[in-house]
Design a protein around this motif. Structure first.
Motif, short mmCIF file in Angstrom:
data_model
loop_
_atom_site.label_atom_id
_atom_site.label_comp_id
_atom_site.label_asym_id
_atom_site.label_seq_id
_atom_site.Cartn_x
_atom_site.Cartn_y
_atom_site.Cartn_z
N ASP A 288 0.85 -1.15 0.04
CA ASP A 288 0.05 -0.07 -0.05
C ASP A 288 0.93 1.12 -0.04
O ASP A 288 1.64 1.49 0.90
N VAL A 289 0.91 1.80 -1.32
CA VAL A 289 1.67 3.21 -0.89
C VAL A 289 0.99 4.40 -0.47
O VAL A 289 1.53 5.36 -0.56
N GLY A 290 -0.24 4.02 -0.06
CA GLY A 290 -0.78 5.22 0.68
C GLY A 290 -1.92 5.93 -0.15
O GLY A 290 -1.69 6.22 -1.39
N GLY A 291 -2.93 6.32 0.64
CA GLY A 291 -4.04 6.83 -0.20
C GLY A 291 -3.72 8.31 -1.00
O GLY A 291 -3.92 8.68 -1.92
N GLY A 292 -2.55 9.04 -0.14
CA GLY A 292 -2.12 10.20 -0.69
C GLY A 292 -0.71 10.12 -1.48
O GLY A 292 0.20 10.92 -1.43
N ALA A 295 3.89 10.15 -7.21
CA ALA A 295 4.43 9.55 -8.36
C ALA A 295 5.79 8.68 -7.85
O ALA A 295 6.34 7.76 -8.20
N GLU A 296 6.58 9.38 -7.01
CA GLU A 296 7.75 8.97 -6.43
C GLU A 296 7.69 7.74 -5.58
O GLU A 296 8.64 6.95 -5.85
N MET A 297 6.71 7.76 -4.82
CA MET A 297 6.20 6.48 -4.02
C MET A 297 5.84 5.29 -5.00
O MET A 297 6.50 4.26 -4.55
N VAL A 298 5.46 5.63 -5.96
CA VAL A 298 5.09 4.47 -6.90
C VAL A 298 6.41 3.98 -7.41
O VAL A 298 6.53 2.67 -7.62
N GLU A 299 7.37 4.95 -7.70
CA GLU A 299 8.68 4.38 -8.16
C GLU A 299 9.31 3.61 -7.36
O GLU A 299 9.84 2.64 -7.69
N ASN A 300 9.32 3.95 -6.09
CA ASN A 300 10.12 3.35 -5.07
C ASN A 300 9.35 2.03 -4.94
O ASN A 300 10.34 0.91 -4.91
N GLY A 301 8.14 1.92 -5.01
CA GLY A 301 7.21 0.79 -4.61
C GLY A 301 8.03 -0.29 -6.10
O GLY A 301 8.13 -1.49 -5.74
N LEU A 302 7.91 0.24 -7.29
CA LEU A 302 8.16 -0.44 -8.34
C LEU A 302 9.66 -1.20 -8.27
O LEU A 302 9.72 -2.19 -8.31
N ARG A 303 10.37 -0.20 -7.85
CA ARG A 303 11.90 -0.58 -7.69
C ARG A 303 11.84 -1.80 -6.77
O ARG A 303 12.73 -2.90 -7.11
N PHE A 328 0.08 10.30 -11.89
CA PHE A 328 0.52 8.75 -11.54
C PHE A 328 1.31 8.33 -12.77
O PHE A 328 2.25 7.58 -12.57
N ALA A 329 0.58 8.47 -14.03
CA ALA A 329 0.79 7.79 -15.33
C ALA A 329 2.24 8.11 -15.35
O ALA A 329 3.13 7.31 -16.15
N GLU A 330 2.47 9.53 -15.48
CA GLU A 330 4.02 9.87 -15.45
C GLU A 330 5.03 9.55 -14.58
O GLU A 330 6.06 8.96 -15.24
N GLY A 331 4.57 9.05 -13.35
CA GLY A 331 5.49 8.38 -12.30
C GLY A 331 5.86 7.01 -12.89
O GLY A 331 7.12 6.41 -12.42
N VAL A 332 4.70 6.31 -13.21
CA VAL A 332 4.95 5.10 -13.80
C VAL A 332 6.10 4.95 -15.08
O VAL A 332 6.84 4.11 -14.91
N VAL A 333 5.54 5.73 -15.93
CA VAL A 333 6.53 5.83 -17.14
C VAL A 333 7.99 6.06 -16.78
O VAL A 333 8.96 5.50 -16.87
N GLN A 334 8.15 7.24 -15.66
CA GLN A 334 9.70 7.44 -15.50
C GLN A 334 10.26 6.38 -14.44
O GLN A 334 11.29 6.01 -14.55
N ALA A 335 9.42 5.53 -13.94
CA ALA A 335 9.83 4.60 -12.84
C ALA A 335 10.34 3.45 -14.06
O ALA A 335 11.51 2.81 -13.71
N ALA A 336 9.41 3.16 -14.79
CA ALA A 336 9.63 1.80 -15.90
C ALA A 336 10.79 2.29 -16.39
O ALA A 336 11.76 1.34 -16.76
#
Ligand code: GDP
Ligand code: MN
Length: 386
Positions: A288-292, A295-303, A328-336
């Protein structure tokens, strides 16, 4: 948070709960030196890991001389200790506790825990303690005495009498048992414990009552007011991915399946795990990356998830409320791009600016599978890991 037996015994000493004399060691020489300072043999050499059942796995040994203490310390330190609680992969032993051996007349069981149903602290005890308490609980549950203490009223004399008469304790030890339970209860409340377990609690040949073993779990949400206990944290005993996730404030728990998942909100994370299972696959984690989430947290999670070797596909399930779908989508793209994707990733998102978010994912040139809804996401992820 779990702590080691030797740390739990430090807390016991602070609260006048009697424990054997002893100290922790990280080398064999240290262990031998401690053994020599205990005023005689036998001494006990005990593996310090965050799991019980050590006795059965060969992690607790009695030494009758200095030579034997050295032999046991050499054997246990650095061993991969497998117990009924470690799972088949076992746990590397990096610390020992060396204690004065005790003259055990009887082994009892005593524990305190938070019972959520009754919202009380339950004290459990049993005359037949030792290594097979689970068996006693199964075979003859009536032998286990339970007393629930209302936290607003606190521990009362009648609670103690109920325990003592239930155990049918000999006269000579009743007073020291009562004192020990009282002190333990104070410790439990003051240190915000979720569990204190002593197995065995022993009665010695000299009618002393002593905690031979000690297991203490502290409510992690209360650690901010227990800096002393926070220093007890031993990240060597924790899952390395979980340690890293906690540094980024991600609620992450490593599980056994092969579908990694990143979700914002604990409720949605639970539901996502359910649909993964319903589609015939198994989740590799709870995250759970948290309700709030940012994009950075999504990136950390993915890593973190991609570093988990058992993960064969990732499902990202985000409801864009506070976090907008386009951000969020930009975060995912950046993370990927930064972590490099070589397994299938299914993205399901819904919420604010979802159209814009979908466009960003579609135009990213990345191999991201978009799902239209939860059911579609589950089917796509199940197909991806087959
Ligand atoms: P666990 O197996 O991880 O729960 O470790 P414990 O600390 O409970 O130790 C396991 C068993 O070792 C106990 O139930 C005792 O029977 C035995 N043991 C531990 N310390 C002593 C001691 O000082 N003297 C003797 N004789 N036995 C001990
Ligand atoms: Mn034990």
């Amino acid at each position: 948070m779990k702590i080691h037996e030797y740390q739990a015994k430090e807390l016991f000493r602070q609260y006048d709960v009697p424990v054997p004399e002893g100290k922790a060691a990280v080398t064999v020489d240290q262990a031998v030196e401690i053994a020599g300072g205990l005023g005689g043999y036998p001494v006990v050499v005990k593996a310090q890991i965050h799991a019980g059942g050590r006795g059965k796995g060969g992690g607790v040994k009695l030494a009758k001389s200095q030579e034997e203490a050295r032999e046991h310390a050499e054997a246990i330190l650095g061993m991969n200790l497998v117990t009924p609680q470690t799972g088949p992969e076992g746990r590397l032993v990096q610390k020992l506790l060396v204690e004065a051996g005790q003259d055990i007349r009887e082994e009892l069981y005593l524990s305190l825990l938070v019972d959520r149903d009754s919202a009380r602290v339950v004290i459990m005890t049993c005359r037949e303690g030792g290594m097979d308490i689970e068996e006693v609980a199964e075979r003859s549950p009536e032998k286990i005495i339970k007393v629930a203490v209302d936290p607003l009223l606190g521990l009362q004399g009648y609670h103690l009498r109920e325990l003592i008469f239930g155990l049918d304790l000999p006269k000579e030890v009743q007073k020291s048992f009562a004192g020990l339970v009282r002190n333990l209860f104070t410790l439990f409340v003051e240190k915000d414990c979720s569990l204190v377990e002593i197995n065995p609690l022993i009665i010695t040949g000299g009618d002393e009552v002593l905690a031979l073993d000690a297991k203490v779990d502290i409510d992690s949400n209360a650690l901010f007011r227990h800096k002393d206990i926070l220093s007890y944290r031993d990240t060597d005993e924790e899952d390395p991915l979980e340690v890293e996730a906690s540094e980024f404030n991600l609620n992450y728990i490593n599980l056994d399946g092969n579908v990694g998942n990143i979700v914002n909100g604990a409720g949605l994370a639970m539901a996502t795990m359910d649909i993964i299972k319903k589609a015939g696959a198994e989740p590799a984690n709870f995250m759970d990356v948290g309700g709030g989430a940012t994009a950075e947290m999504v990136e950390n999670g993915l890593r973190i998830i991609l570093r988990d070797e058992k993960v064969k596909a990732v499902l990202i399930n985000i409801f864009g409320g506070i976090l907008r779908c386009d951000v969020f989508a930009e975060g995912v793209v950046q993370a990927a791009k930064s972590v490099g994707l070589n397994i299938p990733v299914v993205v399901r998102m819904e919420g604010t600016n979802v159209e814009e978010g979908r466009r960003i994912l579609a135009e990213s040139g990345l191999n991201l599978l978009t799902a239209v809804d939860l059911k579609d996401a589950a089917e796509k992820i199940a197909a991806a890991v087959k």
